[in-house]
Design a protein around this motif. Structure first.
Motif, PDB file in Angstrom:
ATOM      1  N   ALA A  67      -3.924   0.173   5.266  1.00  0.00           N
ATOM      2  CA  ALA A  67      -3.261  -0.999   5.689  1.00  0.00           C
ATOM      3  C   ALA A  67      -4.180  -1.663   6.810  1.00  0.00           C
ATOM      4  O   ALA A  67      -4.381  -2.857   7.008  1.00  0.00           O
ATOM      5  CB  ALA A  67      -1.917  -0.990   5.881  1.00  0.00           C
ATOM      6  N   PRO A  92      -0.934   5.733   4.044  1.00  0.00           N
ATOM      7  CA  PRO A  92      -1.286   4.390   3.554  1.00  0.00           C
ATOM      8  C   PRO A  92      -1.322   3.424   4.532  1.00  0.00           C
ATOM      9  O   PRO A  92      -2.003   2.389   4.702  1.00  0.00           O
ATOM     10  CB  PRO A  92      -0.118   4.243   2.526  1.00  0.00           C
ATOM     11  CG  PRO A  92       0.839   5.168   3.053  1.00  0.00           C
ATOM     12  CD  PRO A  92       0.272   6.195   3.530  1.00  0.00           C
ATOM     13  N   SER A 131       5.809  -1.561   8.125  1.00  0.00           N
ATOM     14  CA  SER A 131       5.687  -0.537   7.495  1.00  0.00           C
ATOM     15  C   SER A 131       7.405  -0.345   6.902  1.00  0.00           C
ATOM     16  O   SER A 131       8.199  -0.323   7.826  1.00  0.00           O
ATOM     17  CB  SER A 131       5.744   0.792   8.580  1.00  0.00           C
ATOM     18  OG  SER A 131       4.334   0.828   8.881  1.00  0.00           O
ATOM     19  N   ASP A 139       2.936  -1.044   3.980  1.00  0.00           N
ATOM     20  CA  ASP A 139       2.712   0.408   3.778  1.00  0.00           C
ATOM     21  C   ASP A 139       3.985   1.379   3.593  1.00  0.00           C
ATOM     22  O   ASP A 139       5.045   1.054   4.230  1.00  0.00           O
ATOM     23  CB  ASP A 139       1.795   1.041   4.748  1.00  0.00           C
ATOM     24  CG  ASP A 139       2.274   1.273   6.023  1.00  0.00           C
ATOM     25  OD1 ASP A 139       2.792   2.494   6.388  1.00  0.00           O
ATOM     26  OD2 ASP A 139       2.379   0.533   6.966  1.00  0.00           O
ATOM     27  N   ILE A 158       0.814  -1.169   0.007  1.00  0.00           N
ATOM     28  CA  ILE A 158      -0.004  -0.050  -0.030  1.00  0.00           C
ATOM     29  C   ILE A 158       0.978   1.320  -0.046  1.00  0.00           C
ATOM     30  O   ILE A 158       1.456   1.585   0.714  1.00  0.00           O
ATOM     31  CB  ILE A 158      -1.012   0.069   1.221  1.00  0.00           C
ATOM     32  CG1 ILE A 158      -1.569  -1.186   1.123  1.00  0.00           C
ATOM     33  CG2 ILE A 158      -1.849   1.103   1.215  1.00  0.00           C
ATOM     34  CD1 ILE A 158      -1.309  -2.160   2.248  1.00  0.00           C
TER      35      ILE A 158
END
Length: 211
Positions: free
Chosen positions: A44, A40, A62, A139, A32
């Motif tokens: 997610a 984002p 992340s 993300d 994402i």
């Protein structure tokens, strides 16, 4: 280009259905991608909540936890837009510790975080094992066009005026990085699902990439 209006809830629901429709053998790696104002990670998290309800194991990662140490990120100064685009992300570590283990023949053993950029220290996170049929939700920003292995990608796109309006003033030095990314990678079209996010309450899904 034709866009279909969708609410954030509808988008999350449609993406969840697409992910869950995949075979449960192996893993599904979902990227994402979007500039910070598009958040984002929020999308997610929404996908993760829905997928867990459906019984899918989920691992959230992340890209911000896989940045290089400050000594490497800021070799050309703290406000170098090209460096942010090209070298801030530790691609090798992300492939080795996250994406590779969830590929064909992988172990499923993933390091969910490597480096804390705020403290500029290793996170010392423990490894996690994602069960068969599990979904990785990764993300971050500027992720597409790097050849990172994945099964589904989503890009939350902002027009240049919207990005300049929503990005904090102290981050405007990074605008050329996002402009370059948009020109070179065309993430709205490269992603499996391209979403126009100028108005966070009223999104629009690119028809060229139906969910």
């Amino acid at each position: 280009m034709r866009f279909r209006p969708v609410s954030p809830d509808v988008l999350a629901g449609e993406l969840t259905a697409r992910i869950d429709a995949r075979e449960r053998a192996g893993w599904t790696r979902v990227i994402i991608d979007g500039a910070p104002p598009t958040e984002p990670g929020v999308l997610a998290d929404a996908l993760g909540e829905r997928l867990r309800v459906l019984g899918r194991p989920v691992l959230r990662v992340s890209a911000a936890d896989f940045l290089r140490p400050a000594s490497l990120r800021f070799e050309r100064g703290r406000h170098d837009a090209d460096a942010r685009y090209e070298t801030w992300l530790d691609e090798g570590a992300l492939r080795r510790e996250v994406l590779g283990p969830l590929g064909p023949g992988g172990s499923g053993r993933v390091l969910p975080a490597l480096w804390n950029a705020a403290t500029d220290r290793a996170t010392r996170a423990d490894y996690a094992v994602l069960g068969d049929g599990g979904v990785l939700l990764l993300d971050g920003e500027l992720l597409l066009g790097r050849g990172l292995p994945h099964e589904l990608s989503v890009h939350l796109w902002l027009s240049a005026p919207a990005l300049a309006r929503r990005l904090p003033g102290g981050e405007h030095w990074a605008l050329p990085a996002f402009a370059r990314y948009d020109a070179e990678v065309r993430p709205l079209h490269t992603a499996d699902a391209g979403v126009r996010a100028d108005d966070p309450r009223h999104l629009a899904l690119l028809d060229d990439a139906p969910v």
